[in-house]
Scaffold this active site. Sequence first.
Site, PDB file in Angstrom:
ATOM      1  N   ASP A 123       0.807  -1.371  -0.128  1.00  0.00           N
ATOM      2  CA  ASP A 123       0.062  -0.070  -0.164  1.00  0.00           C
ATOM      3  C   ASP A 123       0.883   1.240   0.118  1.00  0.00           C
ATOM      4  O   ASP A 123       1.375   1.234   1.029  1.00  0.00           O
ATOM      5  CB  ASP A 123      -0.898   0.004   1.330  1.00  0.00           C
ATOM      6  CG  ASP A 123      -1.912   0.976   1.175  1.00  0.00           C
ATOM      7  OD1 ASP A 123      -1.987   1.748   0.246  1.00  0.00           O
ATOM      8  OD2 ASP A 123      -3.035   0.699   1.806  1.00  0.00           O
ATOM      9  N   ARG A 125      -0.198   4.084  -0.430  1.00  0.00           N
ATOM     10  CA  ARG A 125      -1.113   5.550  -0.119  1.00  0.00           C
ATOM     11  C   ARG A 125      -0.523   6.375   0.857  1.00  0.00           C
ATOM     12  O   ARG A 125       0.146   5.759   1.808  1.00  0.00           O
ATOM     13  CB  ARG A 125      -2.572   5.069   0.025  1.00  0.00           C
ATOM     14  CG  ARG A 125      -3.197   4.426  -1.146  1.00  0.00           C
ATOM     15  CD  ARG A 125      -4.684   4.215  -0.820  1.00  0.00           C
ATOM     16  NE  ARG A 125      -4.605   3.167   0.055  1.00  0.00           N
ATOM     17  CZ  ARG A 125      -5.778   2.628   0.603  1.00  0.00           C
ATOM     18  NH1 ARG A 125      -6.804   3.265   0.192  1.00  0.00           N
ATOM     19  NH2 ARG A 125      -5.744   1.445   1.613  1.00  0.00           N
TER      20      ARG A 125
END
Length: 191
Positions: A123, A125
């Site tokens: 991930d 983000r």
Amino acid sequence: MGELVSTPLPTQFGDFLIKTFSSGNEDIPHVALVHPEVDFSKPVLVRIHSECLTGDVFGSRKCDCGDQLHLALNQCGAEKGVLIYLRQEGRGIGLTNKLKAYQLQEQGMDTIEANVALGFDADMRTFVPAVAILQSLGVDKIKLLTNNPIKLEALKEAGFLTVERVPLIGEEFDSNRNYLNTKREKMGHQI
Ligand SMILES: [Zn+2]
């Protein structure tokens, strides 16, 4: 973070103000849809949504993003909330890499294994821009529409009074079941 522009945007989900904020790339600014009558003295319903072209625009059933976006817009329209749309496609790896990860998933990898095989973290983000946008809008008490405990923690660490988590459950299909199971089992999502 200063807003670049703000103008009314009536939508099928209700009336909003649409505002843009710099993402570092002027072609793809971050976006906030803000109900014109948000009451900042009370906890504000907030959804932080990361861009997913295939889900948001094309209605892909490989994930639950489009469903979550539309449910969240409905709720933000009804409950005078704020939706922040972050331009970090494919959990931050971009559209082409996300589609390469889909190819690997066709060969049996799950969404995390595929990202790692392409040389990315599971991930990529960041919720730092969302924090800056919320601060710039004047939001300090939040009811966060999310199934992701990491997002809730990120906001608490940033100093917001995150008063509650509001679950956001999209539809489950045969074609997104593996993806949702990976989110549940490997990413701690409460879905
Ligand atoms: Zn998606």
